[in-house]
Design an enzyme around this catalytic site. Sequence first.
Site, PDB file in Angstrom:
ATOM      1  N   ILE A  10      41.025  17.476  26.059  1.00  0.00           N
ATOM      2  CA  ILE A  10      40.595  18.606  26.878  1.00  0.00           C
ATOM      3  C   ILE A  10      39.248  19.100  26.374  1.00  0.00           C
ATOM      4  O   ILE A  10      39.096  19.422  25.191  1.00  0.00           O
ATOM      5  CB  ILE A  10      41.620  19.766  26.815  1.00  0.00           C
ATOM      6  CG1 ILE A  10      43.018  19.274  27.198  1.00  0.00           C
ATOM      7  CG2 ILE A  10      41.181  20.911  27.723  1.00  0.00           C
ATOM      8  CD1 ILE A  10      44.103  20.313  27.012  1.00  0.00           C
ATOM      9  N   ASP A  61      29.800  19.202  22.239  1.00  0.00           N
ATOM     10  CA  ASP A  61      28.886  19.888  23.144  1.00  0.00           C
ATOM     11  C   ASP A  61      28.582  18.912  24.268  1.00  0.00           C
ATOM     12  O   ASP A  61      27.878  17.919  24.065  1.00  0.00           O
ATOM     13  CB  ASP A  61      27.609  20.283  22.391  1.00  0.00           C
ATOM     14  CG  ASP A  61      26.598  20.998  23.282  1.00  0.00           C
ATOM     15  OD1 ASP A  61      26.824  21.069  24.508  1.00  0.00           O
ATOM     16  OD2 ASP A  61      25.577  21.461  22.756  1.00  0.00           O
ATOM     17  N   ASN A  89      37.200  20.195  31.500  1.00  0.00           N
ATOM     18  CA  ASN A  89      37.363  21.616  31.777  1.00  0.00           C
ATOM     19  C   ASN A  89      36.131  22.439  31.414  1.00  0.00           C
ATOM     20  O   ASN A  89      35.945  23.533  31.942  1.00  0.00           O
ATOM     21  CB  ASN A  89      38.586  22.137  31.001  1.00  0.00           C
ATOM     22  CG  ASN A  89      38.689  23.644  31.018  1.00  0.00           C
ATOM     23  OD1 ASN A  89      38.974  24.249  32.052  1.00  0.00           O
ATOM     24  ND2 ASN A  89      38.444  24.266  29.869  1.00  0.00           N
ATOM     25  N   ARG A 124      32.084   8.854  30.983  1.00  0.00           N
ATOM     26  CA  ARG A 124      31.492   7.540  30.750  1.00  0.00           C
ATOM     27  C   ARG A 124      31.826   7.028  29.346  1.00  0.00           C
ATOM     28  O   ARG A 124      32.185   5.869  29.165  1.00  0.00           O
ATOM     29  CB  ARG A 124      29.972   7.627  30.928  1.00  0.00           C
ATOM     30  CG  ARG A 124      29.224   6.317  30.731  1.00  0.00           C
ATOM     31  CD  ARG A 124      27.763   6.484  31.118  1.00  0.00           C
ATOM     32  NE  ARG A 124      27.151   7.582  30.391  1.00  0.00           N
ATOM     33  CZ  ARG A 124      26.126   8.315  30.866  1.00  0.00           C
ATOM     34  NH1 ARG A 124      25.628   8.059  32.051  1.00  0.00           N
ATOM     35  NH2 ARG A 124      25.609   9.283  30.143  1.00  0.00           N
ATOM     36  N   TYR A 160      26.334  27.312  40.516  1.00  0.00           N
ATOM     37  CA  TYR A 160      27.745  26.975  40.280  1.00  0.00           C
ATOM     38  C   TYR A 160      28.329  26.220  41.475  1.00  0.00           C
ATOM     39  O   TYR A 160      28.951  25.162  41.321  1.00  0.00           O
ATOM     40  CB  TYR A 160      28.533  28.256  40.034  1.00  0.00           C
ATOM     41  CG  TYR A 160      29.996  28.043  39.746  1.00  0.00           C
ATOM     42  CD1 TYR A 160      30.427  27.567  38.509  1.00  0.00           C
ATOM     43  CD2 TYR A 160      30.959  28.332  40.708  1.00  0.00           C
ATOM     44  CE1 TYR A 160      31.774  27.382  38.244  1.00  0.00           C
ATOM     45  CE2 TYR A 160      32.305  28.150  40.446  1.00  0.00           C
ATOM     46  CZ  TYR A 160      32.706  27.673  39.213  1.00  0.00           C
ATOM     47  OH  TYR A 160      34.053  27.477  38.955  1.00  0.00           O
ATOM     48  N   LYS A 164      29.539  22.271  41.374  1.00  0.00           N
ATOM     49  CA  LYS A 164      30.937  21.903  41.596  1.00  0.00           C
ATOM     50  C   LYS A 164      31.085  20.999  42.814  1.00  0.00           C
ATOM     51  O   LYS A 164      31.993  20.156  42.877  1.00  0.00           O
ATOM     52  CB  LYS A 164      31.799  23.160  41.736  1.00  0.00           C
ATOM     53  CG  LYS A 164      31.970  23.947  40.449  1.00  0.00           C
ATOM     54  CD  LYS A 164      32.698  23.151  39.377  1.00  0.00           C
ATOM     55  CE  LYS A 164      32.990  23.989  38.157  1.00  0.00           C
ATOM     56  NZ  LYS A 164      33.729  23.245  37.103  1.00  0.00           N
ATOM     57  N   THR A 193      39.580  34.860  33.823  1.00  0.00           N
ATOM     58  CA  THR A 193      38.989  34.234  32.642  1.00  0.00           C
ATOM     59  C   THR A 193      37.537  34.699  32.558  1.00  0.00           C
ATOM     60  O   THR A 193      37.085  35.503  33.371  1.00  0.00           O
ATOM     61  CB  THR A 193      39.030  32.701  32.743  1.00  0.00           C
ATOM     62  OG1 THR A 193      38.260  32.296  33.901  1.00  0.00           O
ATOM     63  CG2 THR A 193      40.453  32.182  32.890  1.00  0.00           C
TER      64      THR A 193
END
Length: 236
Positions: A10, A61, A89, A124, A160, A164, A193
Amino acid sequence: MYTDTRTILITGASRGIGMALCDQFLDAGHRVIACHRRLGSADAVELSQARTERLVVLELDVTAPESVLRLVGELERREIHAIDVLINNAGVLTNRSGGLLTTTDAEVLECFDVNVLGTVRVTRALIPLLLNSPRGTIANIGSRAASLALTTAAADQYGYRMSKCALNMLTRLICLEFPSLVATAIHPGWIKTDIGGPHASLELNDVVPILGNLILALRLEQSGKFLTHSGDHIPW
């Protein structure tokens, strides 16, 4: 929740959805590789001390190619040769309420670097390990805000939303290039969040168990799709 043990990696596991998924999968008996941007953060230290036997906490990172290479080297050093589930995520939202006239190039580029290129770099690098799994799965955490069909009123979050939307195309391309893998874009819901903000309609603890169950239950026929956290289809 599936009862067989999976190895799950994750990104962006230091907070919010990522950290909650780590807790859920560890509680269910899975092996979790939790990737944090900074290992020295309080959240990373707290998580690494919680369950050392099935938890690996590594620095990553997603904007730095050398960091991705170090991650691969660390997995090799630990003799982790297969990943069953990759959850991309890590994400960022810049200029939450800004429109076209106030959105800067730098803000858009940051969204693309983290949300799209970050996912490209990590996926990748880990494709060989995913292909070593009998049912390799890639879950790209997307957003309903990327839907062209459903974007009818809002005029904000330019970087954003565009990033996405590009993530959806990336998901579709991975599905076509690697047909043995499951690659799915998932909108987790509008959750309270750091990205969702305090006015979001959903609580983290209510949504993440459903989201985690969906990810582990993804099937090949759901590859290349855009889904809600409960498995419903979202129009592109």
